[in-house]
Design a protein around this motif. Structure first.
Motif, mmCIF file in Angstrom:
data_model
loop_
_atom_site.group_PDB
_atom_site.id
_atom_site.type_symbol
_atom_site.label_atom_id
_atom_site.label_comp_id
_atom_site.label_asym_id
_atom_site.label_seq_id
_atom_site.Cartn_x
_atom_site.Cartn_y
_atom_site.Cartn_z
ATOM 1 N N LEU A 130 18.310 25.440 -40.182
ATOM 2 C CA LEU A 130 17.452 25.880 -39.683
ATOM 3 C C LEU A 130 17.074 26.681 -40.342
ATOM 4 C CD1 LEU A 130 15.215 23.777 -38.556
ATOM 5 C CD2 LEU A 130 15.106 25.266 -36.597
ATOM 6 N N THR A 131 17.676 27.368 -40.346
ATOM 7 C CA THR A 131 16.888 28.637 -41.446
ATOM 8 C C THR A 131 16.372 28.752 -42.703
ATOM 9 O OG1 THR A 131 18.687 29.026 -42.167
ATOM 10 C CG2 THR A 131 17.821 30.544 -40.188
ATOM 11 N N SER A 132 17.512 27.197 -43.377
ATOM 12 C CA SER A 132 16.283 27.003 -44.792
ATOM 13 C C SER A 132 14.582 26.791 -45.042
ATOM 14 C CB SER A 132 16.919 26.247 -45.245
ATOM 15 O OG SER A 132 16.492 24.829 -45.246
ATOM 16 N N ARG A 139 29.158 27.415 -30.962
ATOM 17 C CA ARG A 139 29.331 27.457 -32.321
ATOM 18 C C ARG A 139 28.447 26.376 -32.722
ATOM 19 N NH1 ARG A 139 35.553 28.570 -32.101
ATOM 20 N NH2 ARG A 139 35.858 29.809 -32.042
ATOM 21 N N SER A 140 28.620 24.963 -32.508
ATOM 22 C CA SER A 140 27.610 24.138 -32.630
ATOM 23 C C SER A 140 26.835 24.303 -33.096
ATOM 24 C CB SER A 140 28.312 22.692 -32.268
ATOM 25 O OG SER A 140 27.246 22.177 -32.774
ATOM 26 N N LEU A 141 25.811 24.801 -32.117
ATOM 27 C CA LEU A 141 24.416 24.956 -31.831
ATOM 28 C C LEU A 141 23.895 26.470 -32.517
ATOM 29 C CD1 LEU A 141 21.702 25.453 -30.316
ATOM 30 C CD2 LEU A 141 22.543 26.730 -28.638
ATOM 31 N N VAL A 142 24.819 27.670 -33.216
ATOM 32 C CA VAL A 142 24.379 28.170 -33.956
ATOM 33 C C VAL A 142 24.325 28.050 -35.482
ATOM 34 C CG1 VAL A 142 24.796 30.162 -34.808
ATOM 35 C CG2 VAL A 142 25.127 30.669 -32.468
ATOM 36 N N GLY A 143 25.539 27.126 -35.619
ATOM 37 C CA GLY A 143 25.386 26.653 -36.764
ATOM 38 C C GLY A 143 24.315 25.673 -37.486
ATOM 39 N N THR A 197 17.136 36.851 -36.053
ATOM 40 C CA THR A 197 17.706 36.660 -34.530
ATOM 41 C C THR A 197 18.897 35.393 -34.890
ATOM 42 O OG1 THR A 197 16.024 36.688 -33.741
ATOM 43 C CG2 THR A 197 17.276 35.483 -32.043
ATOM 44 N N VAL A 198 19.309 34.932 -35.247
ATOM 45 C CA VAL A 198 20.250 34.013 -35.734
ATOM 46 C C VAL A 198 21.603 34.299 -36.546
ATOM 47 C CG1 VAL A 198 21.198 31.845 -37.549
ATOM 48 C CG2 VAL A 198 19.057 31.498 -36.134
ATOM 49 N N GLY A 199 21.151 35.402 -37.262
ATOM 50 C CA GLY A 199 22.417 36.133 -38.022
ATOM 51 C C GLY A 199 22.724 36.703 -37.278
ATOM 52 N N VAL A 200 22.355 37.945 -36.398
ATOM 53 C CA VAL A 200 22.260 38.292 -34.580
ATOM 54 C C VAL A 200 23.299 37.813 -34.026
ATOM 55 C CG1 VAL A 200 22.501 39.989 -33.161
ATOM 56 C CG2 VAL A 200 20.527 40.137 -34.911
ATOM 57 N N LYS A 215 13.091 16.286 -38.250
ATOM 58 C CA LYS A 215 13.641 15.572 -36.938
ATOM 59 C C LYS A 215 14.688 16.160 -36.473
ATOM 60 C CE LYS A 215 15.986 11.268 -38.584
ATOM 61 N NZ LYS A 215 17.176 11.460 -37.476
ATOM 62 N N TYR A 216 15.140 16.849 -37.805
ATOM 63 C CA TYR A 216 16.657 18.023 -37.446
ATOM 64 C C TYR A 216 16.205 18.779 -36.125
ATOM 65 C CZ TYR A 216 20.544 21.416 -38.333
ATOM 66 O OH TYR A 216 22.078 22.001 -38.632
ATOM 67 N N VAL A 217 15.202 19.621 -35.968
ATOM 68 C CA VAL A 217 15.364 20.127 -34.368
ATOM 69 C C VAL A 217 15.469 19.351 -33.792
ATOM 70 C CG1 VAL A 217 13.716 21.549 -33.299
ATOM 71 C CG2 VAL A 217 13.541 22.177 -35.761
ATOM 72 N N ALA A 218 14.980 17.868 -33.706
ATOM 73 C CA ALA A 218 15.643 17.373 -32.536
ATOM 74 C C ALA A 218 16.425 16.687 -32.322
ATOM 75 C CB ALA A 218 14.468 15.737 -32.919
ATOM 76 N N ASP A 219 17.124 16.862 -33.683
ATOM 77 C CA ASP A 219 18.469 16.416 -33.057
ATOM 78 C C ASP A 219 19.483 17.814 -32.688
ATOM 79 O OD1 ASP A 219 18.111 13.947 -34.365
ATOM 80 O OD2 ASP A 219 18.552 14.299 -36.740
ATOM 81 N N LEU A 220 18.414 18.733 -33.631
ATOM 82 C CA LEU A 220 19.487 19.916 -32.664
ATOM 83 C C LEU A 220 19.113 20.183 -31.400
ATOM 84 C CD1 LEU A 220 20.804 22.337 -33.983
ATOM 85 C CD2 LEU A 220 18.929 23.643 -34.224
ATOM 86 N N LEU A 221 18.045 19.550 -30.884
ATOM 87 C CA LEU A 221 17.960 19.740 -29.554
ATOM 88 C C LEU A 221 18.484 18.749 -28.566
ATOM 89 C CD1 LEU A 221 14.156 20.226 -29.596
ATOM 90 C CD2 LEU A 221 15.874 22.057 -29.405
ATOM 91 N N LYS A 222 19.482 18.394 -29.319
ATOM 92 C CA LYS A 222 20.819 17.281 -28.301
ATOM 93 C C LYS A 222 21.743 17.561 -28.220
ATOM 94 C CE LYS A 222 17.519 12.944 -29.623
ATOM 95 N NZ LYS A 222 17.823 12.217 -30.346
ATOM 96 N N VAL A 223 21.962 18.720 -29.831
ATOM 97 C CA VAL A 223 23.464 19.008 -28.703
ATOM 98 C C VAL A 223 23.654 19.552 -27.430
ATOM 99 C CG1 VAL A 223 24.690 21.204 -30.189
ATOM 100 C CG2 VAL A 223 23.130 19.797 -31.592
#
Length: 152
Positions: A51-53, A42-46, A61-64, A28-36
């Motif tokens: 999501l890395t949890s 900054r919001s996308l990377v945050g 990749t996210v760290g870079v 569900k979090y992924v679905a919401d993230l795709l609506k960003v």
């Protein structure tokens, strides 16, 4: 105290409890993230950082790309969009905590040698698993340059 039954959702994490283990994912979090809004890097990377949890496969990749949150270019935004495309194809990925009769702790660590050509710093990382599941992981650029690393 009230019994609310088995845990199903916690801080955006979906928890599926079955007889032989527990599966944690963030569908569900992924679905919401795709609506960003795609203009907000900054919001996308945050969102990707959170999501890395449950997705250690995207941690590096996210760290870079998170290093460029204050001054992103079109190239950095393109990498973030590529991560999103990968996530769309793997939306059902998560972490499986299966029932095992004997819990063993495994740890793996690695480091490159002066991997960043600009400042000769290394990237080190580790991952710990207990039983059948990953419980802790990290990948980061080392804060200091050792003398042996800078002499090529």
């Amino acid at each position: 105290m009230t019994n609310l039954g088995e845990l199903q959702y916690f801080l955006g994490l979906k928890v599926k409890q079955v007889e032989d283990g527990i599966f944690v994912l963030q569908k569900k979090y992924v679905a919401d993230l795709l609506k960003v809004d795609a203009r907000s890097f900054r919001s996308l990377v945050g969102g990707l950082i959170y999501l890395t949890s449950t997705r250690p496969d995207i941690s590096f990749t996210v760290g870079v790309i998170s290093k460029f949150m204050h001054c992103p270019s079109k190239h950095h935004f393109g990498v973030a969009k590529r991560v999103l495309r990968y996530i769309v194809g793997t939306v059902d990925f998560g972490i499986w905590y299966g029932h095992v009769s004997e819990f063993k702790l495994f740890a793996y660590t690695d480091s490159d040698w002066a991997g960043f050509l600009e400042d000769k710093r290394s990237t080190s990382g580790y991952i710990f698993s207990l039983g059948s599941a990953t419980v802790c992981w990290s990948s980061k650029k080392q804060t200091v340059t050792t003398l042996s690393s800078s002499e090529l």
